[in-house]
Design a protein around this motif. Structure first.
Motif, short mmCIF file in Angstrom:
data_model
loop_
_atom_site.label_atom_id
_atom_site.label_comp_id
_atom_site.label_asym_id
_atom_site.label_seq_id
_atom_site.Cartn_x
_atom_site.Cartn_y
_atom_site.Cartn_z
N GLY A 1 0.83 -1.21 0.00
CA GLY A 1 0.00 0.00 0.00
C GLY A 1 0.86 1.25 0.00
O GLY A 1 2.01 1.28 0.43
N SER A 2 0.30 2.36 -0.51
CA SER A 2 1.04 3.61 -0.55
C SER A 2 0.96 4.29 0.82
O SER A 2 0.01 4.12 1.56
CB SER A 2 0.48 4.53 -1.63
OG SER A 2 -0.87 4.85 -1.33
N VAL A 3 1.97 5.08 1.12
CA VAL A 3 2.02 5.77 2.38
C VAL A 3 1.85 7.26 2.11
O VAL A 3 2.47 7.81 1.23
CB VAL A 3 3.38 5.52 3.08
CG1 VAL A 3 3.46 6.28 4.38
CG2 VAL A 3 3.59 4.04 3.29
N GLY A 4 1.00 7.92 2.85
CA GLY A 4 0.79 9.35 2.68
C GLY A 4 -0.21 9.63 1.57
O GLY A 4 -0.90 8.75 1.07
N ARG A 5 -0.27 10.92 1.16
CA ARG A 5 -1.19 11.33 0.12
C ARG A 5 -0.60 11.09 -1.24
O ARG A 5 0.59 11.24 -1.47
CB ARG A 5 -1.49 12.81 0.25
CG ARG A 5 -2.42 13.12 1.37
CD ARG A 5 -3.26 14.32 0.96
NE ARG A 5 -4.47 14.33 1.74
CZ ARG A 5 -4.74 15.21 2.67
NH1 ARG A 5 -3.89 16.18 2.93
NH2 ARG A 5 -5.86 15.17 3.32
N ASP A 6 -1.46 10.73 -2.15
CA ASP A 6 -1.05 10.48 -3.53
C ASP A 6 -1.62 11.62 -4.39
O ASP A 6 -2.80 11.62 -4.71
CB ASP A 6 -1.55 9.13 -4.01
CG ASP A 6 -0.91 8.70 -5.31
OD1 ASP A 6 0.13 9.29 -5.66
OD2 ASP A 6 -1.44 7.79 -5.95
#
Length: 118
Positions: free
Chosen positions: A107-112
């Motif tokens: 999963g991505s971390v922070g805002r995309d």
């Protein structure tokens, strides 16, 4: 030279009870089977635990009965099925944990943000 008489068939005392199968051995087998069938859903831990506790009680009662309670084979089978249910439940928990950790790592971390945003 003296001879001893040949031993005849063992006779029971008329007041001895008849050997009977332990009802707990049937319950242990049934609970072990349920534990095996529901083990992959992690719900098999409960019937497996109850089966193990009942098996322990049944073994104590069979020992105390002096051989008049039978059903040791059903106890062994039930315990094996219960252990298999526990192994399936543990495997399901480990598999779910590994899948969860892998999904969390991907999963991505922070805002995309969009590509044109500074």
């Amino acid at each position: 030279m003296t001879t001893t008489p040949a031993a005849g068939p063992a006779t029971r005392h008329p007041l001895d009870p008849d050997p009977v199968r332990s009802t707990k051995s049937r319950a242990v087998f049934a609970l072990g089977l349920v534990a095996l069938l529901t083990g992959a859903l992690v719900g098999g831990i409960v019937p497996a635990t109850v089966a193990m506790l009942l098996a322990r009680q049944a073994r104590r009662e069979a020992y105390a009965s002096g051989g008049y309670l039978t059903g040791a084979a059903w106890l062994r089978r039930g315990e094996r099925l219960a252990w298999a249910g526990i192994v399936l439940a543990a495997t399901a928990v480990v598999t779910a944990t590994v899948v969860g950790v892998v999904n969390l790592a991907n999963g991505s971390v922070g805002r995309d943000f969009a590509p044109g945003v500074d």
